[in-house]
Design a protein around this motif. Sequence first.
Motif, PDB file in Angstrom:
ATOM      1  N   SER A 120     -43.490-143.433 123.655  1.00 50.97           N
ATOM      2  CA  SER A 120     -43.997-143.564 122.213  1.00 50.97           C
ATOM      3  C   SER A 120     -45.389-142.778 122.036  1.00 50.97           C
ATOM      4  CB  SER A 120     -44.335-145.032 121.725  1.00 50.97           C
ATOM      5  OG  SER A 120     -45.081-145.531 122.560  1.00 50.97           O
ATOM      6  N   HIS A 121     -45.925-142.718 123.390  1.00 49.80           N
ATOM      7  CA  HIS A 121     -47.238-141.880 123.372  1.00 49.80           C
ATOM      8  C   HIS A 121     -46.896-140.454 123.357  1.00 49.80           C
ATOM      9  CE1 HIS A 121     -49.302-145.658 125.770  1.00 49.80           C
ATOM     10  NE2 HIS A 121     -49.230-145.697 124.401  1.00 49.80           N
ATOM     11  N   LEU A 122     -45.630-140.148 124.079  1.00 49.14           N
ATOM     12  CA  LEU A 122     -45.390-138.912 123.919  1.00 49.14           C
ATOM     13  C   LEU A 122     -45.007-138.302 122.635  1.00 49.14           C
ATOM     14  CD1 LEU A 122     -43.261-138.348 127.223  1.00 49.14           C
ATOM     15  CD2 LEU A 122     -45.702-137.574 126.810  1.00 49.14           C
ATOM     16  N   LEU A 123     -44.544-138.955 121.956  1.00 50.17           N
ATOM     17  CA  LEU A 123     -43.921-138.556 120.555  1.00 50.17           C
ATOM     18  C   LEU A 123     -44.671-138.855 119.244  1.00 50.17           C
ATOM     19  CD1 LEU A 123     -40.069-139.575 121.542  1.00 50.17           C
ATOM     20  CD2 LEU A 123     -41.394-137.207 121.902  1.00 50.17           C
ATOM     21  N   ALA A 124     -45.447-140.025 119.339  1.00 52.84           N
ATOM     22  CA  ALA A 124     -46.329-140.076 118.051  1.00 52.84           C
ATOM     23  C   ALA A 124     -47.612-139.655 118.102  1.00 52.84           C
ATOM     24  CB  ALA A 124     -46.700-142.071 118.187  1.00 52.84           C
ATOM     25  N   THR A 125     -48.087-139.099 117.108  1.00 48.47           N
ATOM     26  CA  THR A 125     -49.277-138.438 117.047  1.00 48.47           C
ATOM     27  C   THR A 125     -49.963-138.858 115.768  1.00 48.47           C
ATOM     28  OG1 THR A 125     -48.073-136.544 115.822  1.00 48.47           O
ATOM     29  CG2 THR A 125     -48.339-136.423 118.231  1.00 48.47           C
ATOM     30  N   PRO A 126     -51.367-138.303 115.893  1.00 49.52           N
ATOM     31  CA  PRO A 126     -52.279-138.880 114.708  1.00 49.52           C
ATOM     32  C   PRO A 126     -52.008-138.620 113.215  1.00 49.52           C
ATOM     33  CG  PRO A 126     -53.295-137.688 116.317  1.00 49.52           C
ATOM     34  CD  PRO A 126     -51.891-137.260 116.511  1.00 49.52           C
ATOM     35  N   PHE A 127     -52.339-139.370 112.476  1.00 48.88           N
ATOM     36  CA  PHE A 127     -52.627-139.224 111.138  1.00 48.88           C
ATOM     37  C   PHE A 127     -53.940-139.279 110.733  1.00 48.88           C
ATOM     38  CE2 PHE A 127     -52.643-141.711 106.748  1.00 48.88           C
ATOM     39  CZ  PHE A 127     -52.850-140.501 106.142  1.00 48.88           C
ATOM     40  N   LEU A 128     -54.629-138.081 110.046  1.00 49.99           N
ATOM     41  CA  LEU A 128     -55.941-137.661 110.023  1.00 49.99           C
ATOM     42  C   LEU A 128     -56.499-137.286 108.425  1.00 49.99           C
ATOM     43  CD1 LEU A 128     -56.312-134.706 112.937  1.00 49.99           C
ATOM     44  CD2 LEU A 128     -56.845-137.287 112.959  1.00 49.99           C
ATOM     45  N   LEU A 129     -57.659-137.919 108.276  1.00 54.63           N
ATOM     46  CA  LEU A 129     -58.227-137.448 107.331  1.00 54.63           C
ATOM     47  C   LEU A 129     -59.557-136.490 107.790  1.00 54.63           C
ATOM     48  CD1 LEU A 129     -59.726-137.694 104.405  1.00 54.63           C
ATOM     49  CD2 LEU A 129     -60.710-139.619 105.239  1.00 54.63           C
ATOM     50  N   LEU A 130     -59.160-135.270 107.302  1.00 56.35           N
ATOM     51  CA  LEU A 130     -60.095-134.131 107.754  1.00 56.35           C
ATOM     52  C   LEU A 130     -60.872-133.444 106.770  1.00 56.35           C
ATOM     53  CD1 LEU A 130     -57.699-132.033 110.024  1.00 56.35           C
ATOM     54  CD2 LEU A 130     -59.338-133.897 110.822  1.00 56.35           C
ATOM     55  N   LEU A 131     -62.329-133.073 107.107  1.00 61.25           N
ATOM     56  CA  LEU A 131     -63.109-132.326 106.422  1.00 61.25           C
ATOM     57  C   LEU A 131     -63.277-130.992 107.284  1.00 61.25           C
ATOM     58  CD1 LEU A 131     -64.830-131.970 104.065  1.00 61.25           C
ATOM     59  CD2 LEU A 131     -66.710-132.705 105.325  1.00 61.25           C
ATOM     60  N   VAL A 132     -62.752-129.688 106.626  1.00 63.03           N
ATOM     61  CA  VAL A 132     -62.885-128.718 107.608  1.00 63.03           C
ATOM     62  C   VAL A 132     -63.546-127.477 106.938  1.00 63.03           C
ATOM     63  CG1 VAL A 132     -61.584-127.063 108.871  1.00 63.03           C
ATOM     64  CG2 VAL A 132     -60.657-129.094 108.448  1.00 63.03           C
ATOM     65  N   SER A 133     -64.624-126.702 107.495  1.00 64.53           N
ATOM     66  CA  SER A 133     -65.294-125.718 107.058  1.00 64.53           C
ATOM     67  C   SER A 133     -65.111-124.600 107.763  1.00 64.53           C
ATOM     68  CB  SER A 133     -66.733-125.940 106.983  1.00 64.53           C
ATOM     69  OG  SER A 133     -67.687-125.189 106.538  1.00 64.53           O
ATOM     70  N   GLY A 134     -64.701-123.621 107.087  1.00 61.96           N
ATOM     71  CA  GLY A 134     -64.581-122.056 107.478  1.00 61.96           C
ATOM     72  C   GLY A 134     -65.856-121.466 107.194  1.00 61.96           C
ATOM     73  N   THR A 135     -66.031-120.128 107.993  1.00 58.16           N
ATOM     74  CA  THR A 135     -66.971-119.171 107.429  1.00 58.16           C
ATOM     75  C   THR A 135     -66.739-117.958 106.757  1.00 58.16           C
ATOM     76  OG1 THR A 135     -66.955-118.424 109.798  1.00 58.16           O
ATOM     77  CG2 THR A 135     -68.431-120.271 109.352  1.00 58.16           C
ATOM     78  N   ASP A 136     -65.475-117.686 106.661  1.00 60.69           N
ATOM     79  CA  ASP A 136     -65.029-116.071 106.296  1.00 60.69           C
ATOM     80  C   ASP A 136     -65.168-115.994 104.768  1.00 60.69           C
ATOM     81  OD1 ASP A 136     -62.888-117.382 105.580  1.00 60.69           O
ATOM     82  OD2 ASP A 136     -61.385-116.477 106.805  1.00 60.69           O
ATOM     83  N   ILE A 171     -65.215-128.863 111.920  1.00 59.44           N
ATOM     84  CA  ILE A 171     -64.192-129.887 111.610  1.00 59.44           C
ATOM     85  C   ILE A 171     -64.875-131.376 111.668  1.00 59.44           C
ATOM     86  CG2 ILE A 171     -62.100-131.232 112.056  1.00 59.44           C
ATOM     87  CD1 ILE A 171     -60.943-128.417 113.253  1.00 59.44           C
ATOM     88  N   PHE A 172     -64.551-131.966 110.485  1.00 56.03           N
ATOM     89  CA  PHE A 172     -64.897-133.350 110.376  1.00 56.03           C
ATOM     90  C   PHE A 172     -63.540-134.078 110.081  1.00 56.03           C
ATOM     91  CE2 PHE A 172     -65.280-136.963 107.091  1.00 56.03           C
ATOM     92  CZ  PHE A 172     -65.979-137.621 108.039  1.00 56.03           C
TER      93      PHE A 172
END
Length: 701
Positions: A6-22, A148-149
Amino acid sequence: MPLELSHLLATPFLLLLVSGTDGRGLAATATTSSGDDGRHRFAYNGFAGANLTLDGAAAVTASGILMLTNGTIQQKGHAFHPSTVAFRGARSFSTTFVFAIFGQYIDLSSPGMGFFVTTSRSVLATALPGQFMGLLNATANANPDAHIFAVELDTLLNAECRDISSNHVGVDLDSLVSRGAADAGYYDDATGRFLNLSLISRKAMQVWADYDGDAAEVTVTMAPLGVPRPRTPLLRTAVDLSPVVRDAAAAYVGFSSATGILFARHMVLGWSFALDGPAPALDIPALPALPPSGPRTRSSKVLEVVLPVASAAAVLAVGVAGYVLVRRRLRYAEVREDWEAAFGPHRFSYKDLFQATKGFSDDNLLGTGGFGSVYKGALRPARRRDEAVVEVAVKRVSHESRQGMKEFIAEVVSMRRLRHRNLVQLLGYCRRKGQLLLVYDYMPNGSLDRHLYGDRHGHRLEWPRRFHVIRGVASALSYLHEDWEQVVVHRDVKASNVLLDDHMNGRLGDFGLARLYDHGSDARTTHVVGTMGYLAPELGHTGRATPATDVFAFGAFLLEVACGRRPVAEEKEGDGDSRRRVVLVDWVAERWRQGSITDALDVRVAGRLSDADLDQVALVLKLGLLCSHPLPSARPTMRQVMQYLDGDALLPADLLPPAYLSSTTMLMAERMYSTHFLNENNVTTTSTSVGAISDLSGGGR
């Protein structure tokens, strides 16, 4: 299902705040969604008819569910709110959404999903599916420039990210390594008890995330759908978002998801967002219903066979990899102590030396001495791999005692600073358990004694070359005694410790390494450091090496090079089996008393010399006898020796064949020779415990 799998196959569900610069924002999705009041507040109670921008595997179902993935593997999907949000710096924000993750198994999940805010679509365009959830890639992860937040709902225990469990909530900044984390769940308002939630339970759950721009603090709360927002947040973490959301930044908000080797469906049922105030409450009864979890598909039955096999294979692979890593670590293990930090620039890694000598193979063995073996190596410069390799000689010495090791390493590093054209350059050292490795310049033409006593090399040393070598060694000793910042006593001047470089220049080696006797002993040496025939008489009762004892050994060296004979040797007497011991100093003195000191010259060069050369031979032989005087005060200094050899000074006019030498040197030789140096065959070849420096060369192999 096993926890490791399960560690290998289960992965995160994320709430993200991302900032780029271009600044290259998402194109042409300016339609305002239902509920937008123009103050960056909106709410979606289901997504039927919503003007979202979708890419990848994302789609909206007929019932109004935002389906980020459609059940295929190794896919990613994105959904964007159609208009940008002007953060203008790290303004406070609030968001809430309802999600559910449907996998093939109730206890296994494909990679998760996340809410994002980004000023650049390029961040998502280069993202990968699988563990990166369509948000990042290997280069952007843990890169401060990714900005990234994240508030992650993580279903994977990832050691690299230092996760606390396989079912937790974490707050991230610039990487998926959480700044703060807590097990997924909520605090019951009535009892205050903590109740666990499974993020992959196929049940709808609600998440609230709030950022206080003034306090630079994030709070995260979650609960099952229909349970009012708990008063006690699950997680509160100090995070400064000012580097992430920049002034006047126009950002896009939305969701991202991805699948890996297992397919899954990642669903969002409702979503609201607001700047500078609480997010609008969702109308829970109006949200679309989740599809029934239902029986597992036929493909899941296949996985019942495949997964155990894959699990066993993974365990085997991990075991093999672990074995290889442990074996590799043991092969290259070193001894490092805190006090060695000051000597770091002078230390070589054992791995580099192992590879340079082809694993210290017999093919690279140059020779062995009384206290170790020496190997030829080819080191490639560490900074630029395109540079040519450097040939070195690596002496591997045994040491068992730690006593005095710190002082010895300090001396080695000090000797590394010696710079003279007639010294073999000591480059550095390395330590392993029970071993000390010393690294020198490689001398391609071998040691002087191999040329003096053997014709294997195809070189017979003519007199001009011998004199050139003698003068070079004298210059090196003068530098050690008088011209360097400290006085260095060599302790073991002899022909086997003189090496010949590619131009046949003599270089003195193994300087300053006699301290190694502190860590062991050699059956073929005296307790006094040195080699029979080169030891000054005073060493027998004082045991203290001085520049004068080096001068005595240099005198024996002068006679050895000129005569082609060892300082102490055994010769047959008559036609029988009897043998007699011959001390070279007495043998040369006797030739002088008989009227012609040049008769002592090596027969291989005699008869082919000019009168000037013969005068030079006489000078070297007489100077060798003068340096061999039993009284230290009567010996010249090495600076005076250089003056005699260069013709800047004349030998004392009253210098006569020394009658005293026979009794003094013979008595010393008799005592030391019979006690320490005779073996079963009465062979007189000796070596110091450091080992013949000739081992540092390739000559003779």
